[in-house]
Scaffold this motif. Structure first.
Motif, mmCIF file in Angstrom:
data_model
loop_
_atom_site.group_PDB
_atom_site.id
_atom_site.type_symbol
_atom_site.label_atom_id
_atom_site.label_comp_id
_atom_site.label_asym_id
_atom_site.label_seq_id
_atom_site.Cartn_x
_atom_site.Cartn_y
_atom_site.Cartn_z
ATOM 1 N N GLY A 150 10.627 4.435 10.592
ATOM 2 C CA GLY A 150 10.392 5.836 10.873
ATOM 3 C C GLY A 150 8.919 6.049 11.182
ATOM 4 O O GLY A 150 8.051 5.377 10.627
ATOM 5 N N SER A 151 8.611 6.963 12.092
ATOM 6 C CA SER A 151 7.217 7.272 12.378
ATOM 7 C C SER A 151 6.615 8.018 11.190
ATOM 8 O O SER A 151 7.324 8.577 10.347
ATOM 9 C CB SER A 151 7.111 8.131 13.630
ATOM 10 O OG SER A 151 7.532 9.458 13.355
ATOM 11 N N ARG A 152 5.293 8.052 11.133
ATOM 12 C CA ARG A 152 4.607 8.753 10.050
ATOM 13 C C ARG A 152 4.983 10.231 10.042
ATOM 14 O O ARG A 152 5.274 10.806 8.996
ATOM 15 C CB ARG A 152 3.096 8.579 10.213
ATOM 16 C CG ARG A 152 2.271 9.317 9.164
ATOM 17 C CD ARG A 152 0.778 9.068 9.372
ATOM 18 N NE ARG A 152 -0.015 9.855 8.442
ATOM 19 C CZ ARG A 152 -0.263 9.511 7.184
ATOM 20 N NH1 ARG A 152 0.239 8.386 6.703
ATOM 21 N NH2 ARG A 152 -0.996 10.273 6.400
ATOM 22 N N LEU A 153 4.988 10.853 11.224
ATOM 23 C CA LEU A 153 5.322 12.278 11.293
ATOM 24 C C LEU A 153 6.746 12.534 10.825
ATOM 25 O O LEU A 153 7.000 13.431 10.006
ATOM 26 C CB LEU A 153 5.137 12.785 12.722
ATOM 27 C CG LEU A 153 5.543 14.251 12.952
ATOM 28 C CD1 LEU A 153 4.727 15.194 12.084
ATOM 29 C CD2 LEU A 153 5.396 14.625 14.425
ATOM 30 N N SER A 154 7.699 11.758 11.350
ATOM 31 C CA SER A 154 9.101 11.958 10.965
ATOM 32 C C SER A 154 9.298 11.741 9.469
ATOM 33 O O SER A 154 9.997 12.508 8.803
ATOM 34 C CB SER A 154 10.009 11.003 11.744
ATOM 35 O OG SER A 154 10.044 11.338 13.101
ATOM 36 N N LEU A 168 7.961 9.188 -1.267
ATOM 37 C CA LEU A 168 9.215 9.276 -0.523
ATOM 38 C C LEU A 168 8.966 9.022 0.962
ATOM 39 O O LEU A 168 9.729 8.303 1.624
ATOM 40 C CB LEU A 168 9.853 10.645 -0.743
ATOM 41 C CG LEU A 168 11.169 10.941 -0.022
ATOM 42 C CD1 LEU A 168 12.227 9.885 -0.314
ATOM 43 C CD2 LEU A 168 11.674 12.326 -0.405
ATOM 44 N N ALA A 169 7.898 9.586 1.490
ATOM 45 C CA ALA A 169 7.546 9.354 2.897
ATOM 46 C C ALA A 169 7.251 7.883 3.148
ATOM 47 O O ALA A 169 7.638 7.319 4.181
ATOM 48 C CB ALA A 169 6.344 10.214 3.284
ATOM 49 N N GLU A 170 6.575 7.219 2.210
ATOM 50 C CA GLU A 170 6.292 5.787 2.356
ATOM 51 C C GLU A 170 7.593 4.987 2.442
ATOM 52 O O GLU A 170 7.711 4.056 3.249
ATOM 53 C CB GLU A 170 5.465 5.299 1.169
ATOM 54 C CG GLU A 170 4.022 5.781 1.180
ATOM 55 C CD GLU A 170 3.303 5.468 -0.121
ATOM 56 O OE1 GLU A 170 3.904 4.777 -0.980
ATOM 57 O OE2 GLU A 170 2.151 5.916 -0.289
#
Length: 228
Positions: free
Chosen positions: A150-154, A141-143
């Motif tokens: 979107g930034s990696r952290l966000s 989902l983050a990928e």
């Protein structure tokens, strides 16, 4: 419409299902740790190698019944329509799954689904593998979120919150199901709980990564000061 499966695909699906059901029977009878993969293979009259062609590890013989759900939140976000945020996509995904009485949201009292839930509940190895499934879901989902500037952290923060909401809702439904309530009895509260959870998150996420409502528009909001 989905294309019909070929004969080879139908045979592979039938073998996979037969292995899962045989494993469920054996693990219930003697315990997960007391049964070998070879014994499951013998029950279905295939080789041990064949089992590992279908399942990566022993635990997947049981958890494989729901493995296809790992990619679904990421795909829901990728495939959302114009004007929708990732939160909108996840809310729609969860609401549809509730309506369909999907087992992964604790909404199915089908015999196999109930047996799988109970076996996981009392088997630490299955619980550990289930946690790995959850981490894979969050990571994918983050990928999907990172694909949209979107930034990696966000992306990781948003994915964690969205997926955590789904899991809390599923756990509450499963608790009531295991206590003897029917999916139809649970459904009204499950919908109300899901609306509450996603409305609560929406107040925090706002318009983050909302897609343009019209072609040609460009609007990608990032949290202030995010440099990750």
């Amino acid at each position: 419409m989905d294309e019909p499966l070929t004969l080879r695909e139908r045979k592979k699906r039938a073998t996979r299902t037969a292995l899962g059901l045989a494993a469920l029977d054996l693990f219930e009878e003697r315990g997960f740790d007391a049964v070998s993969v070879a014994e499951v293979a013998d029950r279905v009259e295939v080789s041990k190698k064949t089992v590992f062609n279908y399942f990566e590890v022993k635990e997947d013989l049981i958890l494989g019944f729901g493995a296809h759900h790992i990619d679904e939140p990421a795909e829901a976000v990728r495939n959302r329509g114009p004007g929708l945020t990732p939160l909108d996509a996840m809310r729609d995904y969860v609401m549809t799954a509730l309506e369909e009485r999907q087992p992964f949201l604790g909404m199915s009292d089908a015999p196999v689904a109930m047996r799988v839930q109970e076996l996981i509940r009392r088997t630490p190895a299955l619980q550990a593998r289930h946690m790995q499934y959850m981490e894979m879901t969050r990571a994918r989902l983050a990928e999907a979120l990172m694909e949209e500037k979107g930034s990696r952290l966000s992306a990781r923060l948003v994915a964690a919150q969205l997926h955590a909401a789904q899991q809390v809702l599923a756990a509450e439904n499963a608790r009531r199901l295991l206590e003897g309530e029917s999916p139809d009895d649970i459904y009204p509260d499950a919908v109300a709980n899901a609306r509450h959870a996603f409305d609560w998150l929406e107040r925090g996420f706002g318009d983050l990564l909302r897609r343009p409502a019209e072609k040609g528009a460009s609007r990608h909001a990032e949290p202030s000061g995010d440099r990750a």
